[in-house]
Design a protein around this motif. Sequence first.
Motif, mmCIF file in Angstrom:
data_model
loop_
_atom_site.group_PDB
_atom_site.id
_atom_site.type_symbol
_atom_site.label_atom_id
_atom_site.label_comp_id
_atom_site.label_asym_id
_atom_site.label_seq_id
_atom_site.Cartn_x
_atom_site.Cartn_y
_atom_site.Cartn_z
ATOM 1 N N THR A 1 0.766 -1.163 -0.066
ATOM 2 C CA THR A 1 -0.135 0.135 -0.106
ATOM 3 C C THR A 1 0.904 1.343 0.097
ATOM 4 N N TYR B 1 0.795 5.282 0.838
ATOM 5 C CA TYR B 1 -0.089 6.177 1.497
ATOM 6 C C TYR B 1 0.653 7.461 1.853
ATOM 7 N N GLY B 2 0.292 8.447 2.383
ATOM 8 C CA GLY B 2 0.703 9.551 2.892
ATOM 9 C C GLY B 2 -0.200 10.716 3.328
ATOM 10 N N THR B 3 0.508 11.822 3.624
ATOM 11 C CA THR B 3 -0.317 12.986 4.241
ATOM 12 C C THR B 3 0.414 14.348 4.000
ATOM 13 N N TRP C 1 5.227 10.405 3.376
ATOM 14 C CA TRP C 1 4.784 9.265 2.284
ATOM 15 C C TRP C 1 5.316 7.912 2.598
ATOM 16 N N LYS D 1 3.721 0.259 2.771
ATOM 17 C CA LYS D 1 3.650 -0.807 3.676
ATOM 18 C C LYS D 1 2.985 -1.939 3.193
ATOM 19 N N ASN E 1 7.497 -2.074 6.448
ATOM 20 C CA ASN E 1 7.116 -0.582 6.364
ATOM 21 C C ASN E 1 8.264 0.338 6.080
ATOM 22 N N GLU F 1 8.860 4.776 5.418
ATOM 23 C CA GLU F 1 8.313 5.845 5.618
ATOM 24 C C GLU F 1 9.135 7.034 5.634
ATOM 25 N N ARG G 1 -10.855 11.986 3.306
ATOM 26 C CA ARG G 1 -9.499 12.444 2.948
ATOM 27 C C ARG G 1 -8.921 13.805 3.027
ATOM 28 N N ASN H 1 -4.918 13.523 2.659
ATOM 29 C CA ASN H 1 -4.429 12.006 2.775
ATOM 30 C C ASN H 1 -4.698 11.112 1.745
ATOM 31 N N PHE H 2 -3.654 10.248 1.127
ATOM 32 C CA PHE H 2 -3.751 9.373 0.120
ATOM 33 C C PHE H 2 -3.304 8.102 0.460
#
Length: 408
Positions: free
Chosen positions: A25, A27-29, A74, A77, A91, A93, A345, A407-408
């Motif tokens: 996956t 992901y990020g913010t 970002w 994981k 993970n 990050e 999001r 958030n993505f």
Amino acid sequence: MKKSLFALAALSAFAGAAQAQSSVTLYGTIDVALTYINNAGLATGASGTTSTSTPTATGNALAMTDYGIFSNVWGLKGEEDLGGGLKAIFNLEGDINALNGSVYKNTTTGIDQIFRRSANVGLAGTWGEVRLGQQGNPLVAASANLVPVEGNSVNLIRSAAGYSMGDYMSNAISYQSPNLNGLRVKAAYSASQQVDDATGGSAFAANAFYNLGGLMLTAGYNQQNAMNNLTGSALSSSNLPTTDISSTAWIQNSSKPGDLKGYVLGARYKVSPTFEVGYGFGHADYNSGTSLPAASAAKTYNSVTHIVGLGYNASPALLLGLNYAVTNSDSSLYNAQARYSLSKRTMLYAQVGVAKNGAGSYAGSTTAYGNFQPVQVNTSQNPTAVTGYAALPNTTQTSVGLGVVHNF
């Protein structure tokens, strides 16, 4: 023809099963705000070297700031089903500097740390999970959950009170328990990598969360042992840096050489479905012993901080928060937030922070231990949000920010 169709269907089913057994996956913010700060400051000698600089306020600033509430990150994981309830996990990050798009550079080593926050692999099962590699300090997670509407600008209590040894733990092994009737526990140990000194620079940290109905209890602890320099020599009066203690000749917990122990305790209670209260207590016991003269670095300190907070869901989309924190260094922080969700999001927010600081224990060119910044801002690399921005002693600073988070 029928055999070909059957073979194709079987191959598709196998591919689907294989895909279900392993997943990755992205992901990020991203959190960016336009922030006004009054009494923004530049410490005397901020470019240089002395740890006894006298800071001065330079005026007001209208700045672009990032991660005022949420950290800009970002990551990747993933997990693989190994069968029998066992999974392989990993993970990676890293940071996002939304001001200029750069990655984090370690100013001590000069290394670009693409995955500064996490770079670990491990195993997980019904018994919990074990991870090895770079990972977060469990105390930080505890400190970030003391009050209902917190975020980075409120979690500044960690740096103000000085009870945290840092955000991340290198060379670490950790264990996270499963949910045990509302209780979750995590512990991590960071090896010093010193063959001739098994304790110098090593660290231990742990946290615990317990949920019982509308009550959540939180505890966190960390301990950093004596720092070593790049040659592997233990810190002593004979090899102290003659300049600022953030000198590139030092590694590990460079801002607080010596032994540091810190813990935090908290309780949050949901009074109603829309109203929640919280209280937190943090304590730092920093003992430099006889090896750290006050003229060379931070004074030995024993600090305490208290924080109280309120959270109110005015509507399903609008969350309001009010927080107050105070240290035994005659410094306090008031923080008010309004968060409005446009979707699951994307969120808009407004944030006001007022830092009323006493003398603190000024050490280094950018930090006064025991004092608060009015807002968390990115000043680690160019372009900085506010040049030389510091938690200024004997100064009241106010910040007002309007931001957006995705958030993505």
